[in-house]
Scaffold this motif. Structure first.
Motif, short mmCIF file in Angstrom:
data_model
loop_
_atom_site.label_atom_id
_atom_site.label_comp_id
_atom_site.label_asym_id
_atom_site.label_seq_id
_atom_site.Cartn_x
_atom_site.Cartn_y
_atom_site.Cartn_z
N ALA A 13 0.80 -1.23 0.00
CA ALA A 13 0.00 0.00 0.00
C ALA A 13 0.83 1.27 0.00
O ALA A 13 0.29 2.36 0.19
N SER A 14 2.12 1.16 -0.25
CA SER A 14 2.96 2.36 -0.19
C SER A 14 2.87 3.21 -1.46
O SER A 14 3.35 4.35 -1.48
N SER A 15 2.24 2.67 -2.51
CA SER A 15 2.09 3.44 -3.75
C SER A 15 1.13 2.71 -4.68
O SER A 15 0.64 1.62 -4.37
N GLY A 16 0.88 3.31 -5.83
CA GLY A 16 0.14 2.65 -6.89
C GLY A 16 -1.24 2.15 -6.52
O GLY A 16 -2.01 2.84 -5.85
N ILE A 17 -1.55 0.93 -6.96
CA ILE A 17 -2.88 0.36 -6.77
C ILE A 17 -3.20 0.19 -5.29
O ILE A 17 -4.31 0.49 -4.85
N GLY A 18 -2.25 -0.31 -4.52
CA GLY A 18 -2.49 -0.51 -3.10
C GLY A 18 -2.83 0.77 -2.37
O GLY A 18 -3.76 0.81 -1.54
N ALA A 20 -4.09 3.49 -3.71
CA ALA A 20 -5.39 3.95 -4.18
C ALA A 20 -6.53 3.18 -3.52
O ALA A 20 -7.56 3.76 -3.15
N ILE A 21 -6.36 1.88 -3.36
CA ILE A 21 -7.39 1.06 -2.71
C ILE A 21 -7.57 1.49 -1.26
O ILE A 21 -8.70 1.67 -0.78
N ALA A 22 -6.47 1.65 -0.55
CA ALA A 22 -6.56 2.08 0.85
C ALA A 22 -7.26 3.43 0.98
O ALA A 22 -8.10 3.63 1.87
N LEU A 23 -6.94 4.35 0.09
CA LEU A 23 -7.53 5.68 0.11
C LEU A 23 -9.03 5.63 -0.12
O LEU A 23 -9.81 6.29 0.59
N LYS A 24 -9.46 4.83 -1.10
CA LYS A 24 -10.89 4.76 -1.43
C LYS A 24 -11.69 4.11 -0.29
O LYS A 24 -12.80 4.55 0.02
N LEU A 42 4.98 5.07 2.75
CA LEU A 42 3.84 4.76 3.63
C LEU A 42 3.39 6.00 4.38
O LEU A 42 2.18 6.23 4.57
N LYS A 43 4.35 6.80 4.81
CA LYS A 43 4.03 8.04 5.53
C LYS A 43 3.21 8.98 4.65
O LYS A 43 2.23 9.57 5.10
N ASN A 44 3.60 9.10 3.39
CA ASN A 44 2.87 9.96 2.47
C ASN A 44 1.45 9.46 2.25
O ASN A 44 0.48 10.25 2.23
N VAL A 45 1.29 8.15 2.09
CA VAL A 45 -0.04 7.57 1.90
C VAL A 45 -0.88 7.78 3.14
O VAL A 45 -2.07 8.11 3.07
N SER A 46 -0.26 7.59 4.31
CA SER A 46 -0.97 7.78 5.57
C SER A 46 -1.51 9.19 5.70
O SER A 46 -2.65 9.41 6.13
N ASP A 220 -5.90 4.35 -14.52
CA ASP A 220 -5.44 5.00 -13.30
C ASP A 220 -5.68 4.03 -12.14
O ASP A 220 -6.65 3.25 -12.17
N PRO A 221 -4.85 4.05 -11.11
CA PRO A 221 -5.04 3.14 -9.97
C PRO A 221 -6.43 3.24 -9.34
O PRO A 221 -6.94 2.23 -8.81
N SER A 222 -7.05 4.42 -9.39
CA SER A 222 -8.37 4.58 -8.78
C SER A 222 -9.42 3.68 -9.42
O SER A 222 -10.38 3.27 -8.77
N GLU A 223 -9.23 3.35 -10.71
CA GLU A 223 -10.19 2.47 -11.38
C GLU A 223 -10.20 1.09 -10.75
O GLU A 223 -11.27 0.46 -10.59
N ILE A 224 -9.04 0.60 -10.38
CA ILE A 224 -8.93 -0.71 -9.73
C ILE A 224 -9.49 -0.62 -8.31
O ILE A 224 -10.14 -1.55 -7.82
#
Length: 254
Positions: A13-18, A20-24, A42-46, A220-224
């Protein structure tokens, strides 16, 4: 689709599809645990997740290490009290041919990351998912449905992940747990950057994918992520053991 009070564990989940999934899922009210090896990413995603939903649980770990896998599941359940959705997304790609001297070394590395880690995490998480009547989503690849030159470890790992999902879907269905797979085609992420490709090489790869896409687009990762939301929701209550391809028609030409 609301996931209020649901607990979602996302690997890779530190980038890309993972990411995007965590965010959604967070946007839909879920408590999210994000797993990855790169602490800075991971910090940026968090931080992004905290802007739209509940602050996530951040777990820096290597899914190929059994002690780390145990820690991932244990920390998630300890923090949130349960687990509703497991997203097996962590994966790597490495190029090799069967005649190369290091072919088996590359094969073991890719299989351990893309397939064995998902099997082990699922084994560890299954008892918690049975308690919540939850579900599992494996992020595979169009490569699991085709073969390309110098990619036999990656293609094999993803084909194995697809079949693993079907097998455990049958085992877990009587226990109320659904298992499905998403097979993306080309998705604009940092995958080639992570493999050490130059900017020029990256552009050439994406241009080639675009040329071979019947819809003439790259996802785009959000589609997945939106597809994962659907499959984890009550709207998909009758779906298990299925593989959903989202590839802009890429497989049609292969």
């Amino acid at each position: 689709m609301s996931f209020n009070n649901k607990v979602v564990l996302v690997t890779g989940a530190s980038s890309g599809i993972g990411a995007a999934i965590a965010l959604k899922f967070a946007e839909e009210g879920a408590n999210v645990a994000i797993v990855g090896r790169k602490v800075d990413k991971l910090k940026n995603v968090s931080e992004d997740i905290a802007k739209v939903g509940n602050k996530p649980l951040v777990i820096a770990a290597d899914v190929t290490k059994e002690d780390d896998a145990k820690r991932i599941v244990n920390e998630t359940v300890k923090q949130f009290g349960k687990l509703d959705v497991l997203i097996n997304n962590a994966g790597v790609g490495r190029d090799t041919e069967i005649t190369d001297a290091n072919a088996l070394e590359v094969f073991d590395y890719v299989m351990n990351t893309n397939l064995r880690s998902a099997v082990y995490l699922t084994h560890l998480a299954s008892k918690h998912l049975i308690e919540t009547k939850g579900n599992i989503i494996n992020i595979s690849s169009g490569a699991g449905h085709m073969v390309t030159e110098s990619h036999f470890p990656y293609c094999t790992s993803k084909a194995g992940l697809n079949h693993f999902a079907r097998a455990i879907a049958l085992d877990l269905a009587p226990k109320g747990v659904r298992v499905n797979t998403i097979s993306p085609g080309p998705v604009k992420t940092d995958i080639f950057e992570n493999k050490g490709a130059s900017k020029e090489m990256e552009k050439a790869i994406w241009d080639k994918f675009l040329e071979k896409s019947p819809l003439k687009r790259i996802s785009d990762p959000s589609e997945i992520a939106y597809l994962a939301l659907f499959l984890a929701s009550e709207k998909a209550v009758g779906i298990t053991g299925s593989t959903y391809v989202s590839d802009n028609g890429f497989l049609l030409g292969h």
